[in-house]
Design a protein around this motif. Structure first.
Motif, short mmCIF file in Angstrom:
data_model
loop_
_atom_site.label_atom_id
_atom_site.label_comp_id
_atom_site.label_asym_id
_atom_site.label_seq_id
_atom_site.Cartn_x
_atom_site.Cartn_y
_atom_site.Cartn_z
N SER A 1 1.90 -1.70 2.68
CA SER A 1 0.60 -2.13 2.58
C SER A 1 -0.27 -3.45 1.57
N GLY A 2 -1.54 -2.87 2.31
CA GLY A 2 -1.65 -4.50 1.99
C GLY A 2 -2.49 -4.94 2.89
N TYR A 3 -2.66 -4.56 4.14
CA TYR A 3 -3.62 -4.74 5.05
C TYR A 3 -5.11 -4.05 5.25
N GLY A 4 -5.20 -3.41 4.91
CA GLY A 4 -6.26 -2.15 5.05
C GLY A 4 -6.66 -2.58 3.96
N ASP B 1 -8.28 2.49 4.78
CA ASP B 1 -6.70 1.82 6.53
C ASP B 1 -5.72 1.85 4.88
N GLU B 2 -5.72 1.46 4.13
CA GLU B 2 -4.71 1.95 2.55
C GLU B 2 -3.57 3.42 3.03
N LEU B 3 -4.55 4.14 3.22
CA LEU B 3 -4.00 5.73 3.26
C LEU B 3 -3.60 5.71 4.91
N ARG C 1 -8.91 -7.83 9.33
CA ARG C 1 -9.48 -7.77 10.37
C ARG C 1 -9.30 -6.53 11.43
N ASN C 2 -8.04 -7.15 11.73
CA ASN C 2 -7.51 -6.32 12.79
C ASN C 2 -6.67 -4.95 12.42
N THR C 3 -5.84 -4.96 11.36
CA THR C 3 -5.52 -3.67 11.32
C THR C 3 -6.27 -2.79 11.11
N ARG C 4 -7.54 -3.30 10.56
CA ARG C 4 -8.36 -2.33 10.07
C ARG C 4 -8.94 -1.85 11.65
N LYS C 5 -8.89 -2.18 12.67
CA LYS C 5 -9.24 -2.26 14.03
C LYS C 5 -8.64 -0.76 14.95
N ALA C 6 -7.11 -1.19 14.60
CA ALA C 6 -6.21 -0.74 14.75
C ALA C 6 -5.77 1.32 14.61
N SER C 7 -5.48 1.87 15.06
CA SER C 7 -5.90 3.01 15.63
C SER C 7 -3.83 3.31 14.23
N LEU C 8 -3.88 4.76 13.27
CA LEU C 8 -2.44 4.74 13.03
C LEU C 8 -1.74 4.77 14.72
N GLU C 9 -1.60 5.54 15.18
CA GLU C 9 -1.20 5.17 16.47
C GLU C 9 -0.33 3.67 17.05
N GLU C 10 -1.30 2.76 17.09
CA GLU C 10 -0.58 1.57 17.45
C GLU C 10 -0.33 0.78 15.97
N LEU C 11 -0.33 1.13 14.94
CA LEU C 11 -0.11 0.61 13.62
C LEU C 11 1.75 0.75 13.77
N VAL D 1 12.49 4.09 5.14
CA VAL D 1 11.17 3.06 5.34
C VAL D 1 11.57 3.08 3.99
N VAL D 2 10.71 2.48 2.90
CA VAL D 2 10.92 2.75 1.76
C VAL D 2 8.98 2.12 1.49
N PRO D 3 8.12 2.97 0.87
CA PRO D 3 6.65 2.33 1.05
C PRO D 3 6.37 2.03 -0.89
N THR D 4 5.66 0.74 -0.02
CA THR D 4 4.85 0.70 -1.57
C THR D 4 4.01 0.28 -1.44
N PHE D 5 2.72 0.54 -1.95
CA PHE D 5 1.15 0.55 -1.91
C PHE D 5 1.04 -0.91 -2.43
N MET D 6 0.63 -1.74 -2.02
CA MET D 6 -0.78 -2.90 -2.58
C MET D 6 -1.68 -3.23 -2.09
N GLY D 7 -2.96 -1.98 -2.41
CA GLY D 7 -4.04 -2.33 -1.94
C GLY D 7 -4.51 -3.82 -2.60
N ALA D 8 -3.85 -3.64 -3.54
CA ALA D 8 -4.09 -5.49 -4.42
C ALA D 8 -3.25 -6.70 -3.95
N HIS D 9 -3.42 -6.98 -2.11
CA HIS D 9 -2.90 -8.08 -2.03
C HIS D 9 -3.60 -9.30 -1.93
N ALA D 10 -5.22 -9.01 -1.46
CA ALA D 10 -6.24 -9.60 -1.78
C ALA D 10 -7.61 -9.23 -2.01
N VAL D 11 -8.39 -10.14 -2.18
CA VAL D 11 -10.17 -9.44 -2.54
C VAL D 11 -10.24 -9.48 -0.90
#
Length: 417
Positions: free
Chosen positions: A152-155, A160-162, A119-129, A179-189
């Motif tokens: 990733s994984g909190y979008g 928000d994953e992008l 919820r908090n990560t979705r509210k945050a801007s790219l600049e904040e992250l 920094v090595v990037p990993t996609f983790m859209g499957a972090h939770a439902v």
């Protein structure tokens, strides 16, 4: 050998694993020790390593930077192969719930845990992250980490994953750490799909993964394979879909329950299986046969007061063991790989030599970087740590403090104390 950009001399002990491949079993503890050593660097690459008697063969240029290590310990830069770097909102209020005995999955079911951070990560801007990530990367660097993986994984939606992966890309561009990037859209439902998980999996497979791959936003695809999250077949489907789009599989496996995640990681050809607290003997054997790297996270067990992975059993099976912080706001809120090294030595009963390999060469292999980082050898990138310690044992003996004196990244001093 002439005109290095950088020369580190008067090294009391240089300690490093060697080679470009991960090592397990008895070889995990085989490291090279050179007393009274030097390192020469040119254009960010190591060009010479040896004992001081060979310094006569090096000609310094007018612009050569000379660092006197003062008889201290020098190692490769540390590599943290499992972090959840990109998030907004800490979760300090959950500590009291954990102290009262509430379990991780119980907090998740209440709408806390990962979903609170979502919820908090979705509210945050790219600049904040990016700003949040910069602070954490600064702390990592100060503690000797020169490369880290970030998931990733909190979008948990396409936008928000992008956004999270774009933050990782920007951090890699503007911070000294790689920094090595990993996609983790499957972090939770996510909450909006709680009653329709199949549709969320479809979203991951048909929309998120193709877009991430098309835009080259990640190298790896990870899944939280766990009871109440994604089961074995769901995890297999997501990882195979990622593979079809060029994303190398990783897996959160057997962290909370013995679901068979270690065995699944081996079956799908995952580069690494991570956590493994409840990995079964069958799963460990499968990983050994498949050549899967074990990324263990002792800080998480320590913080949650849970069991520790069977590190000695995994090492004895011949599986290369890497160590990581699991840095995240809920179950391991620390950026210090040094602390993780201390815990691994004391709770996993790993030797200092095994731990050094686990946070350098094996961790580099767990992010597909062992050919360029993870050891101090000619031809490797000059990622180097000078410690305020006389030898390797000291950094495990003197725990809970930051013993880093100097950090060199790609041949450039980035931390000096």
């Amino acid at each position: 050998m002439t005109n290095p950009d950088l020369l580190i001399k008067n090294i009391g002990v240089l300690a490093t694993p060697v080679g470009n491949c991960p090592v397990g079993g008895n070889r995990q503890g085989d490291i090279k020790l050179i007393k009274d050593a030097f390192i020469a660097v040119k254009d960010g690459v190591i060009t010479g390593v040896g004992s001081a008697e060979n310094l006569v063969h090096i000609t310094l240029g007018e612009k050569t930077v000379v660092i006197d290590a003062g008889g201290k310990l020098v190692t490769p830069g540390l590599v943290d192969p499992h972090t959840h770097l990109i998030f907004s909102g800490w979760r300090q209020k959950e500590l009291s719930l954990k102290l009262k005995g509430m379990k991780y999955l119980e907090i998740l079911k209440m709408g806390g845990g990962i979903l609170s951070t979502v919820r908090n990560t979705r509210k945050a801007s790219l600049e904040e992250l990016v700003s949040n990530g910069m602070k954490s990367l600064d702390r990592m660097l100060e503690h000797g980490t020169t490369t880290c993986e970030a998931k990733s994984g909190y979008g948990l939606n396409l936008k928000d994953e992008l956004k999270s992966l774009a933050a990782i890309r920007e951090l890699n561009r503007c911070h000294p750490l790689d920094v090595v990037p990993t996609f983790m859209g499957a972090h939770a439902v996510p909450e909006e799909y709680r009653e329709n998980k199949k549709e969320y999996i479809r979203l991951i497979v048909e929309e998120m993964i193709p877009r991430v791959a098309r835009d080259k936003l990640a190298e790896f695809c990870d899944v939280f394979c766990e009871e109440g999250v994604f089961d074995i077949e769901e995890s297999r489907y997501i990882l195979e879909s990622g593979k079809a789009h060029g994303l190398i599989p990783k897996l959160h496996a057997d962290e909370i329950t013995p679901m068979g995640g270690a065995k699944l990681a081996a079956e799908v050809g995952a580069l690494s299986a991570e956590h493994l607290i409840y990995a079964t003997d069958e799963g460990i054997r499968a990983m050994a046969e498949a050549g899967t790297i074990a990324v263990l996270l002792p800080g998480t067990s320590f913080y949650l007061g849970e069991s520790f992975a069977r590190a000695r059993t995994i090492i004895e099976a011949g599986i290369p063991v890497a160590l990581a912080t699991d840095f995240n706001p809920g179950s391991s809120p620390t950026e210090s790989l040094q602390l993780v090294m201390n815990i691994a030595c004391l709770k996993y009963r790993m030797t200092p030599e095994e731990v050094l390999t686990a946070v350098t060469l094996n961790s580099a292999a767990a992010v597909n970087r062992a050919s360029t980082i993870g050891t101090i050898e000619v031809g490797k990138q000059a990622d180097i740590v000078i410690w305020d310690a006389p030898d390797l044992d000291f950094i495990f003996y003197h725990y809970g403090v930051n013993l880093v004196r100097t950090v060199i990244k790609k041949g450039r001093v980035v931390v000096q104390k």
